[in-house]
Design a protein around this motif. Structure first.
Motif, PDB file in Angstrom:
ATOM      1  N   GLN A  14       0.842  -1.187   0.000  1.00  0.00           N
ATOM      2  CA  GLN A  14       0.000   0.000   0.000  1.00  0.00           C
ATOM      3  C   GLN A  14       0.881   1.242   0.000  1.00  0.00           C
ATOM      4  O   GLN A  14       1.920   1.268   0.656  1.00  0.00           O
ATOM      5  N   SER A  69       2.261   3.274   3.344  1.00  0.00           N
ATOM      6  CA  SER A  69       3.357   2.793   4.186  1.00  0.00           C
ATOM      7  C   SER A  69       4.688   3.425   3.814  1.00  0.00           C
ATOM      8  O   SER A  69       5.665   3.274   4.546  1.00  0.00           O
ATOM      9  N   ASP A  78      -3.417   0.394   7.437  1.00  0.00           N
ATOM     10  CA  ASP A  78      -3.663   0.965   6.117  1.00  0.00           C
ATOM     11  C   ASP A  78      -5.135   0.948   5.735  1.00  0.00           C
ATOM     12  O   ASP A  78      -5.523   1.451   4.681  1.00  0.00           O
ATOM     13  N   TYR A 109      -7.060   4.117   4.725  1.00  0.00           N
ATOM     14  CA  TYR A 109      -6.684   4.562   3.381  1.00  0.00           C
ATOM     15  C   TYR A 109      -7.540   3.864   2.329  1.00  0.00           C
ATOM     16  O   TYR A 109      -8.088   4.509   1.424  1.00  0.00           O
TER      17      TYR A 109
END
Length: 419
Positions: free
Chosen positions: A128, A131, A338, A341
């Motif tokens: 992702q 990160s 994550d 997001y």
């Protein structure tokens, strides 16, 4: 060529390595995978014809145990991970041309140290974009170290993130590096990431924005077509009525699983739909004996998601990508990391709804399903599915084998905008 892949992660972090391993083997490479000793990982890799080198403790047992991980135990667990992955990778990487690593920082640091000692090429991969340091998004808050609320400059936040990583892991990892004859590092995060990390994420769903400070190689998401048939009982349930709503949280042990399952099933029923409930690591279960809910364990998500009206899930990179590729509208209930997001990306792309907060109620989830189940959302999900790449693992395999163990080729896959 010989390639060693490494991850200390949950199912969502190991599964992409299966996709890459399959493509590497198809091209004649010999592949081994260092990953946690969980039985499901061993079975999945064995099914792909790839050897597992069990490394570290069981992630499932760690995540679902009665005593959850605490910040106080981080240094001890970090010391165990860096030593374990260094030693196992060093033993397993004999004759290898390249090491590919992802997962928790201490484990990846152990792999990086092994690569240095052995003189083997090393590639770090993220699933992702959030990160990786970027001026366009802040870091994911690290446990016990929330982001400064008064700082809005993302570059400043990323500088502080590097300091946090050094403060938490620096002493432990540098002590281990000294024990194996390697010099200390004063920016552990960037040392692990390198200045040219790979991003195994779909450029439509999760694009890397330019210009940026890092030279990121975006390959596309890594997956392998799943040819397993759905169980006969599940097929009979799917065929017996209109498409149901899938509900599952993968390898996330959600708080209050009974309450979450009840809220989800009642919200689905409120929309006049049936439900397919996935047990997952939260061990979700049916709340009554009505026939409009079917509970599944490990199944082929690629096939199942093509048969459902919507997918309610936690927002992990793998589940979000699989649902998006299947053209299934989504409701993302992010639990952390994550996942916010990906919840935001699902909403921005118009392929579903982002649930506010990690704890769904009947009312909040029902409202999100209203948005996800509209014809417009379904049409948008179909359009986005048609624009997504399916060759990410093949691209990555080509980059690894085409380089012959040398530096990456200069051309990366472009991060195209969504349609």
């Amino acid at each position: 060529m010989r390639v060693l892949l490494s991850a200390y992660d949950s199912r969502g972090g190991v599964e992409p390595l299966v996709g890459l391993a399959v493509r590497l083997v198809e091209r004649g490479a010999r592949v081994r995978v260092c990953a946690p000793p969980d039985e499901e990982f061993a079975e999945r890799l064995a099914g792909a014809g790839v050897d597992l080198v069990p490394t570290g403790r069981s992630v499932r047992r760690l995540m679902t145990g009665r005593t959850p991980p605490s910040p106080a135990g981080v240094p001890r667990r970090a010391a165990e991970l860096v030593a374990e992955f260094h030693d196992k990778v060093t033993g397993a990487a004999e004759g290898c041309d390249v090491l590919v690593a992802t997962g928790l920082v201490p484990a990846v640091a152990g792999v990086r140290s092994a690569a240095e000692k052995l003189g083997i090429r090393y590639v770090y991969v993220s699933y992702q974009p959030v990160s990786l340091p970027s001026p366009y998004h802040p870091p994911i808050p690290r446990p016990g170290r929330p982001l400064a609320p008064d700082v809005t400059d993302n570059r400043v936040l990323w500088d502080r993130d590097a300091q946090d990583v050094q403060a938490v892991f620096g002493e432990v990892i540098n002590t281990h590096r000294a024990s194996v004859g390697l010099p200390s590092v004063d920016n552990l995060r960037d040392h692990v990431f390198t200045d040219r990390p790979w991003l195994a994420a779909d450029p439509v769903l999760a694009p890397w924005r330019q210009p940026a400070d890092l030279e990121v190689v975006q390959t596309g998401a890594w997956h392998v077509p799943d040819e397993r048939p759905l169980p006969a009982e599940l097929l009979a349930f799917l065929d017996a009525g209109t498409p149901p709503v899938y509900v599952g949280f993968g390898s996330i042990p959600v708080r209050g699983p009974e309450d979450v399952a009840r809220a989800a099933i009642e919200a689905v029923r409120a929309r006049g739909r049936r439900a397919v409930l996935s047990r997952g690591w939260a061990d979700l279960a049916a709340v009554d004996d009505q026939k409009d809910c079917f509970v599944v364990g490990e199944v082929n998500h690629q096939a199942l998601f093509r048969r459902v009206a919507a997918v309610v899930h936690h927002g992990g990179a793998g589940t979000t990508t699989t649902a998006a590729r299947a053209g299934a509208p989504q409701v993302v209930v992010p639990q952390g990391g994550d996942q916010p997001y990906f919840a935001g990306r699902v909403a921005e792309l118009g392929i579903g709804a982002a649930h506010e907060g990690p704890t769904p109620t009947v009312e909040s989830l029902s409202a999100a399903l209203v948005r996800a189940l509209t014809p417009a959302t379904g049409a948008r999900a179909t359009a986005v599915a048609g624009a997504m790449r399916t060759d990410g693992a093949a691209v990555a395999a080509g980059l690894l084998l085409g380089a012959g163990g040398r530096e990456d080729p200069p051309v990366a896959v472009p991060a195209d905008r969504a349609p």
